[in-house]
Design an enzyme around this catalytic site. Structure first.
Site, PDB file in Angstrom:
ATOM      1  N   LYS A   1     -11.768  -2.093   6.692  1.00  0.00           N
ATOM      2  CA  LYS A   1     -10.895  -2.985   7.432  1.00  0.00           C
ATOM      3  C   LYS A   1     -11.401  -3.136   8.866  1.00  0.00           C
ATOM      4  CE  LYS A   1      -8.583  -3.292   3.723  1.00  0.00           C
ATOM      5  NZ  LYS A   1      -7.444  -2.579   3.238  1.00  0.00           N
TER       6      LYS A   1
ATOM      7  N   TRP B   1       0.829  -1.214   0.000  1.00  0.00           N
ATOM      8  CA  TRP B   1       0.000   0.000   0.000  1.00  0.00           C
ATOM      9  C   TRP B   1       0.856   1.254   0.000  1.00  0.00           C
ATOM     10  CZ3 TRP B   1      -4.159  -1.380  -1.993  1.00  0.00           C
ATOM     11  CH2 TRP B   1      -4.808  -2.572  -1.638  1.00  0.00           C
TER      12      TRP B   1
ATOM     13  N   ASP C   1      -1.542   6.549   6.429  1.00  0.00           N
ATOM     14  CA  ASP C   1      -2.621   5.632   6.052  1.00  0.00           C
ATOM     15  C   ASP C   1      -2.807   4.662   7.214  1.00  0.00           C
ATOM     16  OD1 ASP C   1      -4.195   3.584   5.078  1.00  0.00           O
ATOM     17  OD2 ASP C   1      -2.982   3.191   3.292  1.00  0.00           O
TER      18      ASP C   1
END
Ligand SMILES: *Cc1c(COP(=O)(O)O)cnc(C)c1O
Length: 361
Positions: free
Chosen positions: A195, A101, A171
């Site tokens: 998530k 990511w 993030d």
């Protein structure tokens, strides 16, 4: 009705209580005669939903008044672009590469300016967090970017990088609300909620007010200007209304559970059950350097890909779903987010012990 233990990395398990409440309110939300899905985002009822969601989130994270909370769409992946569009004034920023990511965010930033790799753990398949105490940060960098919990590799920053005075952008998709965080240490925090917090489709941005300006990169779409969304209290256009409603319920559930300190304690207890077993097992082993382990995502392997596949298959038959590791790394991964009860982890470990007995040569 049979619910499984769902170890998916995302979209992931949600508190059963929240799902039940949403089911009860599905046809008639509190006397409005309609579902939240059918309701105008400018209605009184929805205004209350979004305002309460923001107030509860502020309360949980103790977000200071000089930070705005935005409920947006586009997934975390769209933020990979909106971060440089809104914050890369000098067209230069530093990125720390700790997994897929972070790498994707880095690649996206390169479209807009000079993205500089400050550190990386690629040399050991992202199994650790690099030393970030003295990074080659230069005066002209607009921000330093991290992915705080690496969903795929199972690492987490337990100490934030020394950004040498630069804005930290983080993030936190896969660790959001799993423990308290000091918001004042960041310029911007963001999370895709699928998530740990809610259904896919909502992305939460927490951004310091002074970073909200009209001075964005030329060509930035209106929908990607944070100032527009802040000025319109996340109602510039139709927000992901139903998803925000579910997030709001999860925030209330978290408060009922005792808030984020209590959640952290519970998550530590839960993760310890699995990590302790991995440390003593002769068949399974964790893949992450101990001091960098995540409380949320726990990757592990047997070292034999056929045996891994057998484990995933037999676990599924026993009611433990989504234990297959990410397609880029293989092995197994148990995501044990806030809503995973400790019984789920205890039963998984029991199952792993049984599997070890049966399969250890
Ligand atoms: C899942 C994930 C993403 C991507 O989220 P999308 O909403 O699918 O774009 C980004 N960062 C982290 C840390 C993630 O876990």
């Amino acid at each position: 009705m049979a619910r499984v233990y769902n170890f998916s990395a995302g979209p992931a398990v949600l508190p059963e209580e929240v799902l039940k409440e949403a089911a009860e309110e599905m046809l008639d939300y509190r006397g409005t005669g309609m579902s939240v899905m059918e309701m105008s985002h400018r209605s009184k009822a929805f205004e209350t939903i979004i305002n309460e969601a923001e107030a509860d989130l502020r309360d949980l994270l103790q977000i200071p008044d000089n930070y705005k909370v935005l409920f947006l769409q586009g997934g975390a992946s769209l933020v990979f672009a909106s971060v440089p569009m809104n914050l890369m004034k000098n067209r230069k920023a530093g990125y720390i590469l700790t997994g897929q990511w972070a790498k994707k965010a880095f690649a996206e930033a390169k479209i807009y300016g000079e993205a500089v790799e400050l550190a990386s753990s690629a040399d050991e398949t992202f199994s650790y967090i690099p030393d970030c105490s003295d990074l080659p940060i230069t005066e002209d960098m607009d921000y330093v970017y991290i992915c705080e919990n690496n969903t795929i590799y199972g690492t987490k920053y337990h100490t934030l990088p020394n950004t040498k005075g630069k804005i930290l952008v983080s993030d936190v998709s896969s660790c959001f609300l799993s423990e308290p965080m000091d918001v004042t240490k960041y310029g911007m925090i963001y999370a895709g909620v699928q998530k740990n917090v809610g259904p896919a489709g909502v992305q939460i941005v927490i951004i310091r007010e002074d970073l909200l300006t009209d001075d964005v990169l030329p060509g930035t779409p209106t929908m990607m200007k944070y100032k527009i969304h802040a000025d319109n209290a996340s109602l510039y256009n139709t927000p992901p209304a139903y998803g925000i409603y579910i997030c709001g319920k999860v925030f209330k559930w978290l408060k009922k559970m005792g808030g984020l300190s209590a959640m952290k304690e519970y998550n530590e207890k839960k993760a310890k059950v699995l990590y302790d077993y991995l440390d003593e097992s002769k068949l399974f082993k964790g893949t992450v350097r101990k001091e960098d382990r995540s409380l949320m995502n726990v990757p592990f392997v047997t070292g034999d890909s056929e045996l891994d596949a057998k484990f995933v298959k037999e676990a599924k038959e026993a009611g433990f779903e989504n234990l297959k590791g990410h397609r880029t790394v293989g092995g197994m991964r148990a995501s044990i987010y806030n809503a995973m009860p400790i019984e789920g982890v205890e039963k998984l470990v029991e199952f792993m012990k049984k599997f070890e007995k049966e399969n250890l040569k």
